[in-house]
Design a protein around this motif. Structure first.
Motif: not given
Length: 74
Positions: A40-56
């Motif tokens: 989960l990214v920010n509480g939602e399913k995400d299946d992209r390993r290239g998903r960019k994560l930012y501060d927070g």
């Protein structure tokens, strides 16, 4: 495993963040876990390993959540 990772850049990709946090041991393992839909990214399913994560941003796997902190200055 860490509950927070600190990066010097503006963002980090999800697969790299999972390795840095100690959730997974390798990029291959990160890819498999992410593509299986178990992250989960920010509480939602995400299946992209290239998903960019930012501060927070947060990511969660197996009930463990890690927060991304960035020291990047624009």
């Amino acid at each position: 495993m860490k509950d927070e990772i600190v990066i010097k850049d503006e963002f980090i990709k999800l697969g790299q963040a999972m390795k840095l946090s100690g959730m997974v041991e390798s990029g291959i393992m990160a890819k498999m876990v992410i593509q299986s839909g178990n992250v989960l990214v920010n509480g939602e399913k995400d299946d992209r390993r290239g998903r960019k994560l930012y501060d927070g941003d947060t990511f969660t796997f197996e009930g463990k959540t890690v927060t991304v902190k960035s020291t990047y200055v624009h």
